[in-house]
Design an enzyme around this catalytic site. Structure first.
Site: not given
Ligand code: EPU
Length: 415
Positions: A24-25, A118, A123, A305, A396
């Site tokens: 994903k990242n 999230c 952030r 994570d 997600r």
């Protein structure tokens, strides 16, 4: 059919082999980079997750044309417009902030709504903005829209902190610079390295001149490119934790073991038996789960994570454990849920103390992506039937987490 709630019947050992999805990242910043290309791009092994779909939705608003089937994404960004992206789009996904760099580079100006994502702590985007400004752009926020302007990106800039997103944004902003850009103290997470690899494959000129320093020589044009998204190290780690906590034996295929070495090391410290080959890792329960201490940090330290998933594992250890979260300011929400399942946890500021606990089923929910995964994992070992709600957060980032666990023998039903 996928729904936002599951019931997990605890007590089944996971056994078998599954493949790991694409990262994903890595996908999200590469989608942002793709806006720099006027040619067609093919990405393979793209995870079909809601964050990727949300990013593609935003890009469609800019004129991106795409087809996305069987994890192959064909992108055509030849005819982009410089539409302002309102926060109606961007509050769905944090990675929308990554659009600033490439759009600034392509159009010399852009407007992107403040991002969502999230809820794992405040952030802000100050590292991004500071970098853009030092490289010659002008940034101002008006009515929830971040506006960036600047036609000549150049300079030598040291990031205050090696932020993953700020690094990716500044690199994308710098590809078409007129001389060169030097970025120091950059993030070197594997996902950043993959993005650099993707850009260089398309003809960008980025080279490391020191360990955390890159030099980007400006180019005129990027050429068509095909790229295979590498495996998702966090999905891999999540599945290994699930295997270990159920005292099972699981092999993961299609992974890069070297990218998860710190996760493997912690699992071994906790008593797991792990063997790996070039692209496979097998974890086997070896008679005990021991407590350990984890401190999250920037790569190559332990990834933030993965701390939620490890917190569940720690409840099943025979000795006490501790997690120190140093990256995000509020990433312990899952521990409140874990306590509902009877976990013995105390939190003092950014440190969680976790003691051996007998988990018993109740109704819990996800509040963020990794926290949701950790609740499903907790259900695998809690006595009885655990209902996990709000799984829209799980989707997600995980394409078929529930399906993979079921394939490995977990008893989970959608409700
Ligand atoms: N930060 C600031 N100012 C900034 C940028 C970051 O204060 O301008 C702070 C953040 O608030 C955070 C810390 O710096 O406390 C680290 O943030 P970073 O920018 O490195 O993270 P990110 O780019 O926002 C990516 C991943 C996250 C992952 C982090 C850290 C993506 C799309 N997201 O976020 O992934 O936790 O790096 O490795 O790549 C996840 O997948 O569950 C996830 C949250």
């Amino acid at each position: 059919m996928k729904t936002n709630s599951v019931i997990v019947n605890g007590g089944k050992k996971l056994k078998g082999t599954v493949s790991v999805q694409g990262s994903k990242n890595t996908t999200l910043p590469i989608l942002a980079s793709s806006l720099l290309f006027k040619n067609k791009i093919i990405l393979r092994n793209v995870p079909d997750i809601t964050d990727v779909r949300a990013m593609l939705d935003i890009m469609s608003h800019l004129g991106t044309k795409y087809s996305f089937e069987n994890n192959v994404l064909k992108l055509d960004n030849s005819e982009l417009t410089n539409n302002v992206i309102s926060d109606e789009f961007t509050n769905k996904i944090r990675a929308s902030s990554l659009l600033l760099g490439p759009l600034l580079s392509r159009f010399g100006r852009c407007g992107v709504g403040m991002p969502g994502g999230c809820s794992i702590g405040s952030r802000p985007l100050n590292f991004h903005f500071d970098g853009f400004e030092h490289l010659g752009a002008n940034i101002f926020v008006k009515e929830g829209i971040v506006n960036a302007e600047g036609n000549s990106i150049n300079g030598d800039y040291t990031l205050e902190f090696p932020s993953v997103g700020a690094t990716q944004n500044l690199v994308n902003a710098s590809i078409y610079n007129k001389e060169s850009v030097i970025l120091r103290n950059i993030a070197i997470e594997p996902e950043v390295i993959s993005m650099l690899e993707f850009l260089n494959l398309g003809g960008a000129d980025i080279e490391f001149i020191e360990r955390n320093t890159i030099k980007i020589n400006g180019i005129k044009e990027l050429k068509p490119v095909e790229y295979q998204i590498p495996p998702d190290r966090i999905e891999a780690g999540t599945l290994l934790v699930a295997a270990f906590v159920t005292k099972g034996e699981v092999t993961l295929k299609g992974i890069k073991p070297e990218e998860i070495s710190v996760i493997i090391q912690k699992l071994e410290d906790m008593g797991a038996k792990i063997t790996n080959t070039e692209d496979k890792v097998t974890l086997k329960y070896n008679g005990e789960i021991l407590g350990t201490n984890i401190r999250t940090g920037v790569h190559p330290a332990f990834p933030t994570d993965m701390q939620a998933q490890f917190s569940v594992l720690m409840t099943q250890a025979s000795t006490n454990s501790r997690i120190t979260e140093t990256i995000f300011s509020n990433r312990f929400r899952h521990l409140d849920e874990l306590m509902k399942l009877n976990a013995n946890v105390e939190v003092e500021k950014n440190i969680a103390f976790i003691q051996p606990s007998k988990l018993s089923a109740c109704r819990v929910q996800g509040y963020d992506l990794r926290g949701s995964a950790s609740m499903v994992i907790a259900g695998l070992v809690a006595k009885g039937s655990t209902r996990v709600n709000e799984l829209q957060y799980l989707y997600r980032g995980y394409e078929s987490f529930i399906e993979k666990l079921r394939f490995l023998g977990a008893e989970i039903v959608y409700v």
